[in-house]
Design a protein around this motif. Structure first.
Motif, PDB file in Angstrom:
ATOM      1  N   ASP A  19     -17.792  18.960 -49.989  1.00 25.54           N
ATOM      2  CA  ASP A  19     -18.874  19.393 -49.102  1.00 25.54           C
ATOM      3  C   ASP A  19     -18.422  19.576 -47.653  1.00 25.54           C
ATOM      4  OD1 ASP A  19     -20.836  19.344 -51.155  1.00 25.54           O
ATOM      5  OD2 ASP A  19     -20.909  17.162 -50.998  1.00 25.54           O
ATOM      6  N   ALA A  20     -17.107  19.576 -47.444  1.00 27.64           N
ATOM      7  CA  ALA A  20     -16.594  19.667 -46.068  1.00 27.64           C
ATOM      8  C   ALA A  20     -16.599  21.109 -45.572  1.00 27.64           C
ATOM      9  CB  ALA A  20     -15.181  19.098 -46.002  1.00 27.64           C
ATOM     10  N   SER A  21     -17.193  21.321 -44.412  1.00 24.21           N
ATOM     11  CA  SER A  21     -17.244  22.680 -43.854  1.00 24.21           C
ATOM     12  C   SER A  21     -17.365  22.608 -42.335  1.00 24.21           C
ATOM     13  CB  SER A  21     -18.423  23.463 -44.427  1.00 24.21           C
ATOM     14  OG  SER A  21     -19.648  22.896 -43.992  1.00 24.21           O
ATOM     15  N   LEU A  22     -17.096  23.722 -41.720  1.00 26.81           N
ATOM     16  CA  LEU A  22     -17.225  23.860 -40.269  1.00 26.81           C
ATOM     17  C   LEU A  22     -17.949  25.155 -39.961  1.00 26.81           C
ATOM     18  CD1 LEU A  22     -16.493  23.358 -37.246  1.00 26.81           C
ATOM     19  CD2 LEU A  22     -14.317  24.520 -37.709  1.00 26.81           C
ATOM     20  N   SER A  23     -18.949  25.089 -39.105  1.00 26.03           N
ATOM     21  CA  SER A  23     -19.608  26.305 -38.625  1.00 26.03           C
ATOM     22  C   SER A  23     -19.579  26.309 -37.102  1.00 26.03           C
ATOM     23  CB  SER A  23     -21.048  26.391 -39.135  1.00 26.03           C
ATOM     24  OG  SER A  23     -21.792  25.256 -38.770  1.00 26.03           O
ATOM     25  N   MET A  24     -19.277  27.468 -36.534  1.00 32.71           N
ATOM     26  CA  MET A  24     -19.187  27.627 -35.082  1.00 32.71           C
ATOM     27  C   MET A  24     -19.977  28.855 -34.653  1.00 32.71           C
ATOM     28  SD  MET A  24     -15.123  26.844 -34.439  1.00 32.71           S
ATOM     29  CE  MET A  24     -14.609  28.075 -35.648  1.00 32.71           C
ATOM     30  N   ALA A  25     -20.551  28.781 -33.463  1.00 33.59           N
ATOM     31  CA  ALA A  25     -21.329  29.902 -32.946  1.00 33.59           C
ATOM     32  C   ALA A  25     -21.018  30.137 -31.475  1.00 33.59           C
ATOM     33  CB  ALA A  25     -22.817  29.649 -33.131  1.00 33.59           C
ATOM     34  N   LEU A  26     -20.948  31.404 -31.098  1.00 35.28           N
ATOM     35  CA  LEU A  26     -20.756  31.795 -29.701  1.00 35.28           C
ATOM     36  C   LEU A  26     -21.906  32.713 -29.283  1.00 35.28           C
ATOM     37  CD1 LEU A  26     -16.957  32.731 -29.575  1.00 35.28           C
ATOM     38  CD2 LEU A  26     -18.027  30.697 -28.591  1.00 35.28           C
ATOM     39  N   ASN A  27     -22.478  32.426 -28.136  1.00 37.17           N
ATOM     40  CA  ASN A  27     -23.504  33.292 -27.568  1.00 37.17           C
ATOM     41  C   ASN A  27     -23.128  33.621 -26.131  1.00 37.17           C
ATOM     42  OD1 ASN A  27     -25.830  33.627 -29.542  1.00 37.17           O
ATOM     43  ND2 ASN A  27     -25.502  31.419 -29.622  1.00 37.17           N
ATOM     44  N   ILE A  77     -25.913  31.807 -42.840  1.00 39.48           N
ATOM     45  CA  ILE A  77     -26.259  33.225 -42.969  1.00 39.48           C
ATOM     46  C   ILE A  77     -27.559  33.543 -42.234  1.00 39.48           C
ATOM     47  CG2 ILE A  77     -26.972  35.010 -44.622  1.00 39.48           C
ATOM     48  CD1 ILE A  77     -24.984  33.722 -46.612  1.00 39.48           C
ATOM     49  N   SER A  78     -28.513  32.626 -42.300  1.00 39.23           N
ATOM     50  CA  SER A  78     -29.811  32.869 -41.668  1.00 39.23           C
ATOM     51  C   SER A  78     -29.821  32.554 -40.167  1.00 39.23           C
ATOM     52  CB  SER A  78     -30.901  32.044 -42.361  1.00 39.23           C
ATOM     53  OG  SER A  78     -30.642  30.662 -42.237  1.00 39.23           O
ATOM     54  N   SER A  79     -28.758  31.917 -39.661  1.00 37.47           N
ATOM     55  CA  SER A  79     -28.705  31.577 -38.236  1.00 37.47           C
ATOM     56  C   SER A  79     -28.488  32.836 -37.394  1.00 37.47           C
ATOM     57  CB  SER A  79     -27.573  30.577 -37.967  1.00 37.47           C
ATOM     58  OG  SER A  79     -26.311  31.167 -38.246  1.00 37.47           O
ATOM     59  N   GLU A  80     -28.854  32.746 -36.118  1.00 36.02           N
ATOM     60  CA  GLU A  80     -28.719  33.888 -35.208  1.00 36.02           C
ATOM     61  C   GLU A  80     -27.798  33.539 -34.057  1.00 36.02           C
ATOM     62  OE1 GLU A  80     -32.505  35.288 -33.955  1.00 36.02           O
ATOM     63  OE2 GLU A  80     -33.226  35.725 -35.980  1.00 36.02           O
ATOM     64  N   SER A  81     -26.797  34.382 -33.831  1.00 34.68           N
ATOM     65  CA  SER A  81     -25.886  34.218 -32.696  1.00 34.68           C
ATOM     66  C   SER A  81     -25.130  35.524 -32.508  1.00 34.68           C
ATOM     67  CB  SER A  81     -24.915  33.062 -32.940  1.00 34.68           C
ATOM     68  OG  SER A  81     -24.156  33.287 -34.108  1.00 34.68           O
ATOM     69  N   ASP A  82     -24.407  35.625 -31.400  1.00 33.47           N
ATOM     70  CA  ASP A  82     -23.631  36.843 -31.160  1.00 33.47           C
ATOM     71  C   ASP A  82     -22.408  36.905 -32.078  1.00 33.47           C
ATOM     72  OD1 ASP A  82     -25.413  37.603 -29.184  1.00 33.47           O
ATOM     73  OD2 ASP A  82     -24.270  36.622 -27.593  1.00 33.47           O
ATOM     74  N   VAL A  83     -21.696  35.797 -32.161  1.00 34.44           N
ATOM     75  CA  VAL A  83     -20.523  35.687 -33.039  1.00 34.44           C
ATOM     76  C   VAL A  83     -20.546  34.302 -33.676  1.00 34.44           C
ATOM     77  CG1 VAL A  83     -18.002  35.741 -33.193  1.00 34.44           C
ATOM     78  CG2 VAL A  83     -19.173  37.184 -31.510  1.00 34.44           C
ATOM     79  N   SER A  84     -20.291  34.220 -34.978  1.00 33.25           N
ATOM     80  CA  SER A  84     -20.249  32.910 -35.616  1.00 33.25           C
ATOM     81  C   SER A  84     -19.253  32.904 -36.767  1.00 33.25           C
ATOM     82  CB  SER A  84     -21.639  32.480 -36.105  1.00 33.25           C
ATOM     83  OG  SER A  84     -22.234  33.485 -36.893  1.00 33.25           O
ATOM     84  N   VAL A  85     -18.781  31.703 -37.116  1.00 32.62           N
ATOM     85  CA  VAL A  85     -17.749  31.529 -38.136  1.00 32.62           C
ATOM     86  C   VAL A  85     -18.117  30.354 -39.029  1.00 32.62           C
ATOM     87  CG1 VAL A  85     -15.304  31.021 -38.566  1.00 32.62           C
ATOM     88  CG2 VAL A  85     -15.955  32.421 -36.593  1.00 32.62           C
ATOM     89  N   PHE A  86     -17.885  30.506 -40.325  1.00 37.27           N
ATOM     90  CA  PHE A  86     -18.095  29.433 -41.297  1.00 37.27           C
ATOM     91  C   PHE A  86     -16.815  29.262 -42.105  1.00 37.27           C
ATOM     92  CE2 PHE A  86     -19.046  27.995 -45.581  1.00 37.27           C
ATOM     93  CZ  PHE A  86     -19.903  26.922 -45.389  1.00 37.27           C
ATOM     94  N   ILE A  87     -16.344  28.025 -42.251  1.00 37.34           N
ATOM     95  CA  ILE A  87     -15.125  27.747 -43.013  1.00 37.34           C
ATOM     96  C   ILE A  87     -15.411  26.651 -44.040  1.00 37.34           C
ATOM     97  CG2 ILE A  87     -12.728  26.955 -42.925  1.00 37.34           C
ATOM     98  CD1 ILE A  87     -12.609  28.010 -40.058  1.00 37.34           C
ATOM     99  N   ASP A  88     -15.059  26.927 -45.294  1.00 41.24           N
ATOM    100  CA  ASP A  88     -15.194  25.959 -46.376  1.00 41.24           C
ATOM    101  C   ASP A  88     -13.846  25.255 -46.553  1.00 41.24           C
ATOM    102  OD1 ASP A  88     -15.437  24.557 -48.717  1.00 41.24           O
ATOM    103  OD2 ASP A  88     -16.336  26.188 -49.867  1.00 41.24           O
ATOM    104  N   TYR A  89     -13.800  23.971 -46.215  1.00 42.93           N
ATOM    105  CA  TYR A  89     -12.526  23.246 -46.255  1.00 42.93           C
ATOM    106  C   TYR A  89     -12.071  22.890 -47.666  1.00 42.93           C
ATOM    107  CZ  TYR A  89     -11.718  22.757 -41.292  1.00 42.93           C
ATOM    108  OH  TYR A  89     -11.427  23.027 -39.976  1.00 42.93           O
ATOM    109  N   GLU A  90     -12.965  22.999 -48.644  1.00 45.34           N
ATOM    110  CA  GLU A  90     -12.565  22.656 -50.012  1.00 45.34           C
ATOM    111  C   GLU A  90     -11.433  23.556 -50.493  1.00 45.34           C
ATOM    112  OE1 GLU A  90     -14.311  22.448 -54.592  1.00 45.34           O
ATOM    113  OE2 GLU A  90     -15.671  22.881 -52.932  1.00 45.34           O
TER     114      GLU A  90
END
Length: 262
Positions: A230-238, A194-207
């Motif tokens: 605790d498995a998750s994936l976060s991606m960011a596009l700038n 939430i605190s990260s900065e990017s143009d577009v980003s995605v967070f997925i909770d695998y649980e």
């Protein structure tokens, strides 16, 4: 000395008030969402210069000119000045799926000018071109947009505008307007996203995904949901001149890798 302490305390209080006000719209985010996507609309508009493109502006103006009355006047103003929406596009817009199985979630905007937002919504709801069954109401300091059944499909106050998503149940935007210290129960990895900065980003909770898979597919019952906690994936596009920079970060997949390697 006493004056210095009082001045420091006053400065601290004012700073805390400013920070709380600036980020208050984030209180609508669920504590444990399945997936979040956030988009910095202001950055994308500035970088793409889409509103400066003659063809895009021509298409938008053509569509607006087909409307009548106050809606046409308002949307012409919005096209020239997006601040007329009352929304703060310098802040991220969130698209959230709270629950994978129930398919409920929200779209979240930060509000800059609640009076401008309320005026825009009133104008659009009064136009039959835009609306046939929605009404504007209020509950204390919260404004709601309700359907014919009285369900709050959207709600807003001085800091946030929420549009509820509900595929299998009635929408209830008011649930997301309640401030109940959801921030304190969020995981560190989600707060970092939430605190990260990017143009577009995605967070997925695998649980949540794996809980659904394990409960739905008999062959998966040998897996333990705790292995995915605790498995998750976060991606960011700038978007940068001439290129797109992408980053992906996996967390908590160690136990899954061990299971997969068996």
């Amino acid at each position: 000395m006493k004056k210095t302490k009082l001045l420091s305390l006053f400065t601290l209080v004012i700073t805390m008030m400013f920070v709380a006000s600036k980020d208050d719209y984030l209180s609508a985010l669920p504590a444990q969402p399945f997936a979040l996507s956030k988009v910095n609309v202001g950055n994308l508009i500035t970088k793409s210069q889409v509103l400066e493109d003659a063809q895009v502006k021509g298409l938008l103006k053509k569509g607006i000119n087909e409307l009548s009355g106050d809606s046409r006047i308002l949307l012409r103003e919005v096209l020239e000045n997006p601040d007329k929406t009352g929304l703060d596009f310098s802040r991220d817009v969130y698209f959230v799926m709270e629950n994978f199985e129930q398919q409920i979630g929200l779209i979240l905007f930060a509000v800059k000018d609640v009076d401008a937002l309320k005026n825009m919504i009133k104008t659009l709801l009064a136009d039959s071109e835009f609306n046939s069954n929605l009404t504007l109401a209020s509950v204390e300091d919260i404004n709601t947009i309700e359907d014919r059944k009285g369900n709050a499909v959207a709600a807003f106050d001085a800091s946030k505008f929420v549009i509820a998503i509900a595929e299998k149940s009635n929408a209830d935007a008011l649930e997301y307007m309640k401030a109940d210290n959801k921030e304190s129960t969020r995981s560190d990895k989600l707060n970092d996203f939430i605190s990260s900065e990017s143009d577009v980003s995605v967070f997925i909770d695998y649980e949540q995904i794996m809980r659904f898979v394990i409960n739905s597919i008999p062959e998966m019952t040998e897996f333990n949901i705790e292995d995915f906690k605790d498995a998750s994936l976060s991606m960011a596009l700038n978007f940068e001149p001439g290129r797109v920079v992408a980053n992906a970060h996996y967390q908590g997949f160690g136990k899954f890798n061990k299971i997969y390697d068996k």
